[in-house]
Write an enzyme that holds these catalytic residues in place. Sequence first.
Site, PDB file in Angstrom:
ATOM      1  N   SER A  11     -15.492  40.676  22.499  1.00 44.11           N
ATOM      2  CA  SER A  11     -16.181  41.826  21.700  1.00 44.11           C
ATOM      3  C   SER A  11     -15.248  42.419  20.633  1.00 44.11           C
ATOM      4  O   SER A  11     -15.508  42.743  19.764  1.00 44.11           O
ATOM      5  CB  SER A  11     -16.581  43.127  22.621  1.00 44.11           C
ATOM      6  OG  SER A  11     -15.883  43.457  23.273  1.00 44.11           O
ATOM      7  N   ASP A 176     -13.655  54.215  22.731  1.00 42.74           N
ATOM      8  CA  ASP A 176     -14.108  54.272  24.128  1.00 42.74           C
ATOM      9  C   ASP A 176     -13.030  54.228  25.128  1.00 42.74           C
ATOM     10  O   ASP A 176     -13.284  54.096  26.165  1.00 42.74           O
ATOM     11  CB  ASP A 176     -15.361  53.481  24.382  1.00 42.74           C
ATOM     12  CG  ASP A 176     -15.083  52.009  23.957  1.00 42.74           C
ATOM     13  OD1 ASP A 176     -13.800  51.690  23.867  1.00 42.74           O
ATOM     14  OD2 ASP A 176     -15.955  51.543  24.029  1.00 42.74           O
ATOM     15  N   HIS A 179     -12.587  49.459  23.153  1.00 42.55           N
ATOM     16  CA  HIS A 179     -12.822  48.948  21.689  1.00 42.55           C
ATOM     17  C   HIS A 179     -12.218  49.845  20.564  1.00 42.55           C
ATOM     18  O   HIS A 179     -11.756  50.874  20.687  1.00 42.55           O
ATOM     19  CB  HIS A 179     -14.131  48.897  21.523  1.00 42.55           C
ATOM     20  CG  HIS A 179     -14.842  48.112  22.637  1.00 42.55           C
ATOM     21  ND1 HIS A 179     -15.626  48.668  23.451  1.00 42.55           N
ATOM     22  CD2 HIS A 179     -14.909  46.952  22.534  1.00 42.55           C
ATOM     23  CE1 HIS A 179     -15.951  47.455  24.328  1.00 42.55           C
ATOM     24  NE2 HIS A 179     -15.437  46.417  23.745  1.00 42.55           N
TER      25      HIS A 179
END
Length: 213
Positions: A11, A176, A179
């Site tokens: 991600s 967070d 990320h």
Amino acid sequence: MYKRVLLLGDSQTQRGAAPHGWVNLIADKFVRKLDLTNRGLSGYNTRWTLQRIRDVVPAVPAYHYDLAVVWFGCNDATKPGLSQHVPEAEYHDNLTQIICKLVTTLGVQPSNLLLLTPPCIDEDMLEHTFPGKGRTNARMRRYADVALTVAKERGCQSADLFSHFQSRVSEGLFTDGLHLSERGNELVAGVVGEFLGNRVQTGMCIPDWKDFQ
């Protein structure tokens, strides 16, 4: 001609295509110099990536790549017992296989492949956002060391993002705890941009419009 660059990761790479993401920053910096292919796979670890490697690296690719950036480890380093967790020894072997696949199938020279380590994290913020995942800086450091070892063994370039981030945590690098924030993306773009900048020509591949005057 434009040099082709493969960006392969989880991600952190997929989200890099978002506004202010590191992939977009790189694309802007090297516009008309590089062609970027983003193969960021959110949630993936190295095991699942290998299972689907033919979707990323076909047996008979349409064309070869000149450069590659590989960035895995954030999901592999979740705590044992979770589906995303990959033990350190397997992480080492999986990274090695991924790199060998890019070299043998896509034609990327090891010296033109950059392996990024997983970064440090903000443990308190991350546990509040993703409770129970068990990511810790101690574990992330071990996986970062494994990635550095693999890069050395395979003759690849490497960047220790764990250390690079650890000295700058106070700058607000995460949204967070894991990320990247806008500032975090800028740091990664700087590291990757330096690697790419040393391997591309200074001018544009196609003449500027003013050259036609």
